[in-house]
Design a protein around this motif. Sequence first.
Motif, PDB file in Angstrom:
ATOM      1  N   ASP A 276       0.835  -1.202   0.000  1.00  0.00           N
ATOM      2  CA  ASP A 276       0.000   0.000   0.000  1.00  0.00           C
ATOM      3  C   ASP A 276       0.874   1.258   0.000  1.00  0.00           C
ATOM      4  OD1 ASP A 276      -2.485   1.156  -0.300  1.00  0.00           O
ATOM      5  OD2 ASP A 276      -2.971   1.162   1.833  1.00  0.00           O
ATOM      6  N   SER A 277       2.070   1.148  -0.573  1.00  0.00           N
ATOM      7  CA  SER A 277       2.980   2.307  -0.663  1.00  0.00           C
ATOM      8  C   SER A 277       2.259   3.496  -1.267  1.00  0.00           C
ATOM      9  CB  SER A 277       4.175   1.963  -1.574  1.00  0.00           C
ATOM     10  OG  SER A 277       4.973   0.995  -0.947  1.00  0.00           O
ATOM     11  N   PRO A 278       2.479   4.713  -0.752  1.00  0.00           N
ATOM     12  CA  PRO A 278       3.528   5.112   0.211  1.00  0.00           C
ATOM     13  C   PRO A 278       3.153   4.930   1.684  1.00  0.00           C
ATOM     14  CG  PRO A 278       2.286   7.041  -0.465  1.00  0.00           C
ATOM     15  CD  PRO A 278       1.707   5.867  -1.233  1.00  0.00           C
ATOM     16  N   TYR A 279       2.009   4.290   1.953  1.00  0.00           N
ATOM     17  CA  TYR A 279       1.532   4.178   3.336  1.00  0.00           C
ATOM     18  C   TYR A 279       2.022   2.901   4.014  1.00  0.00           C
ATOM     19  CZ  TYR A 279      -1.618   7.385   1.002  1.00  0.00           C
ATOM     20  OH  TYR A 279      -2.131   8.396   0.229  1.00  0.00           O
ATOM     21  N   LEU A 280       1.841   2.853   5.343  1.00  0.00           N
ATOM     22  CA  LEU A 280       1.948   1.629   6.143  1.00  0.00           C
ATOM     23  C   LEU A 280       3.279   0.883   6.042  1.00  0.00           C
ATOM     24  CD1 LEU A 280      -1.653   0.203   5.513  1.00  0.00           C
ATOM     25  CD2 LEU A 280      -0.791   1.223   7.629  1.00  0.00           C
ATOM     26  N   ALA A 281       4.384   1.605   6.126  1.00  0.00           N
ATOM     27  CA  ALA A 281       5.695   0.946   6.085  1.00  0.00           C
ATOM     28  C   ALA A 281       5.855   0.003   7.271  1.00  0.00           C
ATOM     29  CB  ALA A 281       6.809   1.989   6.098  1.00  0.00           C
ATOM     30  N   PRO A 282       6.443  -1.173   7.024  1.00  0.00           N
ATOM     31  CA  PRO A 282       6.634  -2.136   8.110  1.00  0.00           C
ATOM     32  C   PRO A 282       7.756  -1.722   9.059  1.00  0.00           C
ATOM     33  CG  PRO A 282       7.660  -2.948   6.103  1.00  0.00           C
ATOM     34  CD  PRO A 282       6.962  -1.667   5.743  1.00  0.00           C
ATOM     35  N   VAL A 283       7.754  -2.309  10.259  1.00  0.00           N
ATOM     36  CA  VAL A 283       8.904  -2.225  11.147  1.00  0.00           C
ATOM     37  C   VAL A 283      10.068  -2.874  10.398  1.00  0.00           C
ATOM     38  CG1 VAL A 283       9.822  -3.065  13.354  1.00  0.00           C
ATOM     39  CG2 VAL A 283       7.409  -2.363  13.187  1.00  0.00           C
ATOM     40  N   PRO A 284      11.281  -2.363  10.347  1.00  0.00           N
ATOM     41  CA  PRO A 284      11.823  -1.260  11.146  1.00  0.00           C
ATOM     42  C   PRO A 284      11.708   0.122  10.501  1.00  0.00           C
ATOM     43  CG  PRO A 284      13.582  -2.300   9.913  1.00  0.00           C
ATOM     44  CD  PRO A 284      12.314  -3.013   9.531  1.00  0.00           C
ATOM     45  N   ASN A 285      10.902   0.243   9.442  1.00  0.00           N
ATOM     46  CA  ASN A 285      10.789   1.541   8.771  1.00  0.00           C
ATOM     47  C   ASN A 285       9.446   2.212   9.013  1.00  0.00           C
ATOM     48  OD1 ASN A 285      13.388   1.504   7.634  1.00  0.00           O
ATOM     49  ND2 ASN A 285      12.696   0.094   6.031  1.00  0.00           N
TER      50      ASN A 285
ATOM     51  N   SER B  53       7.877   1.619   0.358  1.00  0.00           N
ATOM     52  CA  SER B  53       8.021   1.193  -1.040  1.00  0.00           C
ATOM     53  C   SER B  53       8.094  -0.321  -1.072  1.00  0.00           C
ATOM     54  CB  SER B  53       9.273   1.795  -1.690  1.00  0.00           C
ATOM     55  OG  SER B  53      10.382   0.932  -1.513  1.00  0.00           O
ATOM     56  N   SER B  54       7.977  -0.888  -2.252  1.00  0.00           N
ATOM     57  CA  SER B  54       7.990  -2.345  -2.414  1.00  0.00           C
ATOM     58  C   SER B  54       9.300  -2.958  -1.919  1.00  0.00           C
ATOM     59  CB  SER B  54       7.786  -2.709  -3.882  1.00  0.00           C
ATOM     60  OG  SER B  54       6.644  -2.062  -4.387  1.00  0.00           O
ATOM     61  N   LEU B  55      10.339  -2.151  -1.795  1.00  0.00           N
ATOM     62  CA  LEU B  55      11.629  -2.676  -1.319  1.00  0.00           C
ATOM     63  C   LEU B  55      11.542  -3.112   0.145  1.00  0.00           C
ATOM     64  CD1 LEU B  55      14.064  -0.117  -3.034  1.00  0.00           C
ATOM     65  CD2 LEU B  55      13.185  -2.303  -3.893  1.00  0.00           C
ATOM     66  N   ASN B  56      10.456  -2.732   0.840  1.00  0.00           N
ATOM     67  CA  ASN B  56      10.236  -3.184   2.226  1.00  0.00           C
ATOM     68  C   ASN B  56       9.522  -4.537   2.301  1.00  0.00           C
ATOM     69  OD1 ASN B  56      11.379  -1.085   3.815  1.00  0.00           O
ATOM     70  ND2 ASN B  56       9.620   0.230   3.336  1.00  0.00           N
ATOM     71  N   LEU B  57       9.137  -5.099   1.173  1.00  0.00           N
ATOM     72  CA  LEU B  57       8.369  -6.351   1.213  1.00  0.00           C
ATOM     73  C   LEU B  57       9.091  -7.512   1.912  1.00  0.00           C
ATOM     74  CD1 LEU B  57       6.531  -6.146  -2.218  1.00  0.00           C
ATOM     75  CD2 LEU B  57       5.427  -6.323   0.012  1.00  0.00           C
ATOM     76  N   PRO B  58      10.433  -7.610   1.848  1.00  0.00           N
ATOM     77  CA  PRO B  58      11.086  -8.709   2.586  1.00  0.00           C
ATOM     78  C   PRO B  58      10.765  -8.722   4.082  1.00  0.00           C
ATOM     79  CG  PRO B  58      12.608  -7.788   0.991  1.00  0.00           C
ATOM     80  CD  PRO B  58      11.392  -6.890   0.984  1.00  0.00           C
ATOM     81  N   TYR B  59      10.562  -7.558   4.695  1.00  0.00           N
ATOM     82  CA  TYR B  59      10.215  -7.520   6.131  1.00  0.00           C
ATOM     83  C   TYR B  59       8.843  -8.148   6.365  1.00  0.00           C
ATOM     84  CZ  TYR B  59      14.004  -4.095   6.439  1.00  0.00           C
ATOM     85  OH  TYR B  59      15.218  -3.461   6.362  1.00  0.00           O
ATOM     86  N   ILE B  60       7.953  -7.947   5.417  1.00  0.00           N
ATOM     87  CA  ILE B  60       6.599  -8.493   5.537  1.00  0.00           C
ATOM     88  C   ILE B  60       6.635 -10.010   5.320  1.00  0.00           C
ATOM     89  CG2 ILE B  60       4.266  -8.407   4.546  1.00  0.00           C
ATOM     90  CD1 ILE B  60       4.992  -5.376   3.865  1.00  0.00           C
ATOM     91  N   ALA B  61       7.413 -10.434   4.331  1.00  0.00           N
ATOM     92  CA  ALA B  61       7.560 -11.883   4.075  1.00  0.00           C
ATOM     93  C   ALA B  61       8.157 -12.579   5.298  1.00  0.00           C
ATOM     94  CB  ALA B  61       8.443 -12.110   2.853  1.00  0.00           C
ATOM     95  N   GLU B  62       9.113 -11.923   5.927  1.00  0.00           N
ATOM     96  CA  GLU B  62       9.761 -12.499   7.103  1.00  0.00           C
ATOM     97  C   GLU B  62       8.747 -12.664   8.247  1.00  0.00           C
ATOM     98  OE1 GLU B  62      12.964 -10.073   8.597  1.00  0.00           O
ATOM     99  OE2 GLU B  62      13.441 -11.518  10.189  1.00  0.00           O
TER     100      GLU B  62
END
Length: 256
Positions: free
Chosen positions: A203-212, A218-227
Amino acid sequence: MIFESHAHYDDEAFEEDRDELLSSMQEKGISYVINVGASIQTTKNTIALTEKYPFVYGAAGVHPSETAELDEEKFHWLKEQCALPKIVAVGEIGLDYYWEEPEHDVQKKWFERQLELAREVKLPVIIHSREAAKDTLDIMKALHAEEIGGVIHCFSYTKEMAREYLNMGYYFGIGGVVTFANAKKLREAVEYIPVEHILLETDSPYLAPVPNRGKRNSSLNLPYIAEAIGQIKGISDEEVIAITERNARKLFLGES
Ligand code: NI
């Protein structure tokens, strides 16, 4: 590779570096991005992005909070866009009772119309439902949304509600919220939902996962969600990424 099932790269938050960011996505492990329309204008923006980037596909639709802008002429325009080869879903559509406007009857009317549109053009739907669990489910059942198929984006309801959508064959978009410390209810739902019904989304630019959390997403944060999903399900990040990519390719790209 990671399939990003829900982002808004036309948002002004990406004004400074949109091209740089999108041009780097594939080398950073993102295979596809679904850019999601939320109004007539952002559907136009979405189409422009799909024309510029081969790995970006789009959804055409009007978000419940924007439905006051709709009329027959605009609705007809929306329908025409669904014929474009890179428009792969109708969305995001649904009900949002967190905000007071537009009134519920207006939201419901255009939710129903856009569901019927998806059926007519044979595309899946991307559902946005916030603080409107009962009405969303009632409308989807009444309109036999199990025949249309799609994803409940940013799923935020209980495991019991997840069972209802699972029975209709729907997918669940899971994003940054699953990494938040207070997301106990969502983690219970993720534990319940088979991974074959989960899609990764930001849902970029919203709702960035921890630790961000709190920063631009951005989609580059998806590994944190997969983890986070892997930890809940007791499987590796790689498995989560591979299975959810297969799920999304099946839903949006029609692969078997
Ligand atoms: Ni969205």
